[in-house]
Scaffold this motif. Structure first.
Motif, short mmCIF file in Angstrom:
data_model
loop_
_atom_site.label_atom_id
_atom_site.label_comp_id
_atom_site.label_asym_id
_atom_site.label_seq_id
_atom_site.Cartn_x
_atom_site.Cartn_y
_atom_site.Cartn_z
N PHE A 1 36.68 -43.78 -17.17
CA PHE A 1 36.57 -43.23 -18.51
C PHE A 1 36.53 -44.30 -19.59
O PHE A 1 35.77 -44.23 -20.55
N ALA A 2 37.37 -45.35 -19.46
CA ALA A 2 37.51 -46.31 -20.56
C ALA A 2 37.79 -47.71 -20.03
O ALA A 2 38.28 -47.90 -18.91
N ILE A 3 37.47 -48.68 -20.88
CA ILE A 3 37.85 -50.09 -20.67
C ILE A 3 38.66 -50.52 -21.86
O ILE A 3 38.27 -50.30 -23.02
N VAL A 4 39.80 -51.15 -21.60
CA VAL A 4 40.67 -51.65 -22.66
C VAL A 4 40.88 -53.14 -22.43
O VAL A 4 41.21 -53.56 -21.31
N GLY A 5 40.71 -53.96 -23.49
CA GLY A 5 41.06 -55.37 -23.38
C GLY A 5 39.90 -56.32 -23.56
O GLY A 5 39.02 -56.11 -24.39
N LYS B 1 34.43 -44.95 -23.37
CA LYS B 1 35.26 -45.51 -24.43
C LYS B 1 35.54 -46.97 -24.15
O LYS B 1 35.93 -47.35 -23.04
N LEU B 2 35.33 -47.81 -25.17
CA LEU B 2 35.63 -49.24 -25.09
C LEU B 2 36.57 -49.60 -26.23
O LEU B 2 36.24 -49.40 -27.40
N VAL B 3 37.75 -50.11 -25.88
CA VAL B 3 38.73 -50.55 -26.87
C VAL B 3 38.98 -52.03 -26.59
O VAL B 3 39.68 -52.38 -25.64
N LEU B 4 38.38 -52.91 -27.41
CA LEU B 4 38.23 -54.30 -27.04
C LEU B 4 39.02 -55.25 -27.94
O LEU B 4 39.20 -54.99 -29.12
N ASN B 5 39.44 -56.35 -27.34
CA ASN B 5 40.13 -57.40 -28.10
C ASN B 5 40.10 -58.68 -27.30
O ASN B 5 39.26 -58.87 -26.41
N GLY B 6 41.03 -59.60 -27.61
CA GLY B 6 41.17 -60.83 -26.84
C GLY B 6 39.90 -61.63 -26.75
O GLY B 6 39.19 -61.85 -27.73
N MET C 1 28.56 -55.63 -28.83
CA MET C 1 28.72 -54.45 -27.99
C MET C 1 28.53 -53.19 -28.81
O MET C 1 27.98 -52.19 -28.32
N ARG C 2 28.94 -53.21 -30.08
CA ARG C 2 28.70 -52.07 -30.96
C ARG C 2 27.20 -51.85 -31.16
O ARG C 2 26.71 -50.72 -31.14
N VAL C 3 26.48 -52.95 -31.35
CA VAL C 3 25.02 -52.86 -31.51
C VAL C 3 24.40 -52.31 -30.23
O VAL C 3 23.54 -51.43 -30.26
N ALA C 4 24.87 -52.82 -29.10
CA ALA C 4 24.29 -52.43 -27.81
C ALA C 4 24.54 -50.97 -27.48
O ALA C 4 23.73 -50.34 -26.79
N THR C 5 25.65 -50.44 -27.96
CA THR C 5 26.01 -49.05 -27.65
C THR C 5 25.80 -48.13 -28.85
O THR C 5 26.28 -46.99 -28.84
N THR C 6 25.13 -48.64 -29.88
CA THR C 6 24.95 -47.91 -31.15
C THR C 6 26.29 -47.44 -31.71
O THR C 6 26.41 -46.34 -32.23
N ASN C 7 27.32 -48.30 -31.54
CA ASN C 7 28.66 -48.07 -32.09
C ASN C 7 29.31 -46.81 -31.52
O ASN C 7 30.17 -46.19 -32.14
N ASP C 8 28.90 -46.41 -30.34
CA ASP C 8 29.41 -45.19 -29.73
C ASP C 8 30.65 -45.49 -28.90
O ASP C 8 30.56 -45.99 -27.77
N GLY C 9 31.83 -45.22 -29.43
CA GLY C 9 33.06 -45.36 -28.66
C GLY C 9 33.57 -46.77 -28.53
O GLY C 9 34.36 -47.06 -27.62
#
Length: 251
Positions: free
Chosen positions: A182-186, A213-218, A228-236
């Motif tokens: 469902f999601a990737i975090v980190g 869902k992508l919640v990214l940092n680090g 990544m926002r551009v690549a996914t059209t800022n979706d999630g």
């Protein structure tokens, strides 16, 4: 259903208008199944303990520590964390994580002989830390990096510190064991990638594995997150700064 929370304790970005400190490194606290798992400890112990104090996280409230791999940005704050504890704690790590000998803050970083540490070395098998939280074996022999996987009612959540072996290979390994992701975090370690490369990775993440869902940092880096926002059209695609918390529902 129960609730799982992932709280960011260490990242280059921190919530605006607070005394939380941002700095290079990674650390999150996973609160699930009535237990708390500290995943990595950031680079500077002073920053980690400052952020924990402001966020009301007592060191002795942590059930266990997991070290993703042997990098100063991920294990450097461990000694300071241990200084704040009264009780011993299990530390899950690959043996190579302790091959850091440089001095930092007057101490040898990540002293393997710290008396408060109960070592649980990561081998070749998955480890079930609690009902809904799992620790992977090393994803490759180069970085010996492990990830955490949180099982939720919407699918697996991959918690990645750096993804040195490549997040696509990580997702393949996780999907074979847990099915839908469902999601990737980190962190994804894509801060120096070109937009075309990020576009290709985003296609694999979304189309091959169905991640929503992508919640990214680090080590994803601000540039990597924007690409990544551009690549996914800022979706999630969301940021995860110090003090930010995300929640998931578990079975």
């Amino acid at each position: 259903m129960s609730k799982a929370e992932i709280l960011c304790l260490y990242d280059e970005g921190a919530q605006v208008g607070t005394q939380l400190i941002g700095g290079k490194g990674f650390s999150v606290l996973i609160d699930v199944d009535g237990e708390r798992t500290l995943f990595d400890t950031g680079r500077r112990g002073r920053y980690l303990t400052n952020n924990m104090d402001i966020l009301g996280i007592e060191p002795d409230s942590v059930t266990r520590v997991v070290i993703s791999h042997g990098s100063l940005s991920h294990i450097g704050g461990l000694n300071a964390f241990m200084d704040g504890r009264k009780e011993k704690v299990e530390v899950h790590s690959h043996p190579s994580s302790w091959n850091i000998k440089r001095l930092f803050g007057g101490k040898i970083v990540s002293d393997e002989n710290e008396p408060g540490i109960i070592h649980r070395y990561i081998g070749d098998e998955w480890i079930q830390l609690s009902r809904d939280l799992f620790l992977s074996p090393p994803m490759n022999d180069t970085s010996n990096e492990s990830v955490l996987v949180l099982t939720t009612n919407e699918g697996a959540v991959v918690i990645s510190a750096c993804a040195h072996c490549g997040i696509a290979d990580t997702l393949e390994t996780v999907s074979k064991r847990f099915g839908r992701i469902f999601a990737i975090v980190g962190g994804l370690h894509i801060q120096k990638w070109k937009q075309k490369e990020v576009n290709e990775l985003a296609s694999v993440i979304k189309d091959t594995y169905g991640v929503r869902k992508l919640v990214l940092n680090g080590c994803t880096g601000a540039e990597g997150i924007q690409k990544m926002r551009v690549a996914t059209t800022n979706d999630g695609v969301k940021d995860l700064f110090v003090g930010d918390k995300i929640e998931f529902q578990t079975y």
